[in-house]
Design a protein around this motif. Structure first.
Motif, PDB file in Angstrom:
ATOM      1  N   HIS A 127       0.820  -1.214   0.000  1.00  0.00           N
ATOM      2  CA  HIS A 127       0.000   0.000   0.000  1.00  0.00           C
ATOM      3  C   HIS A 127       0.855   1.267   0.000  1.00  0.00           C
ATOM      4  N   LYS A 147      -7.612   4.332  -2.690  1.00  0.00           N
ATOM      5  CA  LYS A 147      -8.607   3.269  -2.558  1.00  0.00           C
ATOM      6  C   LYS A 147      -9.359   3.055  -3.871  1.00  0.00           C
ATOM      7  N   GLU A 150      -7.012   1.027  -5.914  1.00  0.00           N
ATOM      8  CA  GLU A 150      -7.011  -0.342  -5.397  1.00  0.00           C
ATOM      9  C   GLU A 150      -8.272  -1.090  -5.818  1.00  0.00           C
ATOM     10  N   CYS A 159     -12.651  -1.403  -0.429  1.00  0.00           N
ATOM     11  CA  CYS A 159     -12.048  -0.214  -1.036  1.00  0.00           C
ATOM     12  C   CYS A 159     -13.122   0.798  -1.410  1.00  0.00           C
TER      13      CYS A 159
END
Length: 210
Positions: A127, A147, A150, A159
């Motif tokens: 991350h 997010k 992701e 997410c």
């Protein structure tokens, strides 16, 4: 702690109970990283299974699965000694400027197999490497944008829930900036960039970030 020792096997109803409890707790206190981690694990199995299959089809992904590198101090501390223009040095600067440690991430506990547990661990540990690569800060807007990336990469339900929760906490100016600029950029970035889970980042630490 090793991945194998951290794992806790749960029945389906136990997983559902942990997911519900973690969701409620995370809503009450979004700073509880352990609750957010538990929610990711108990709701993310299908997503992690898809990531695992993609990694198996990628040469670099297969190398990661075979060697199981960890983004922990013991294995990445050499990044702090690399030249300033390198990816590793940029990561070290990102971590040091925020007083972060690679060892701060909670262990993965609720995945059914060691292989899936490693994939979930890898996603958690890279991350901050993604923060470095995309140049995103760790404030609410930066975390929400990452997010989105992701989600586009892994399709983890948590997410998207994090993005929704983040936008609720934005003030009017932040919300407008995020929706007009960061959100569309993050969607494009997540869709157009390489498969981020199939990158053996540690092998690229000494490369020029540019």
């Amino acid at each position: 702690m090793t991945i194998e020792r951290a794992r806790v096997l749960l029945s389906r109803w136990q997983q559902a109970a942990v997911a519900r409890g973690s969701a409620v707790g995370a809503l009450v206190n979004p700073r509880r990283a352990d609750l957010i981690a538990a929610l990711v694990e108990t709701t993310g199995k299908p997503a992690f299974e898809m990531v695992l299959e993609r990694m198996k089809k990628s040469p670099e992904g297969r190398a990661i699965l075979l060697e199981r590198p960890r983004v922990v101090s013991e294995q990445v501390s050499h990044a702090w000694d690399l030249p300033d223009n390198t990816f590793g040095a940029a990561y070290a600067k990102f971590m040091g400027s925020r007083n972060f440690s690679p060892d701060d991430r909670p262990p993965v506990r609720f995945m059914e197999t060691n292989e899936l547990a490693y994939v979930a661990t890898r996603a958690r540990e890279v991350h901050d490497l993604w923060h470095t690569l995309f140049g995103l800060p760790t404030n609410l807007i930066g975390e929400s944008a990452l997010k989105v990336i992701e989600f586009e990469q892994m399709y983890l339900p948590m997410c998207m829930l994090s993005v929704i929760g983040g936008t609720v906490r934005f003030n009017e100016k932040q919300r407008s900036m995020f929706l007009r600029h960061y959100l569309p950029w993050a969607v494009r970035a997540g869709r157009q960039c390489t498969d981020l889970m199939c990158v053996y980042y540690e092998r690229h630490f000494s490369e020029d970030l540019e």
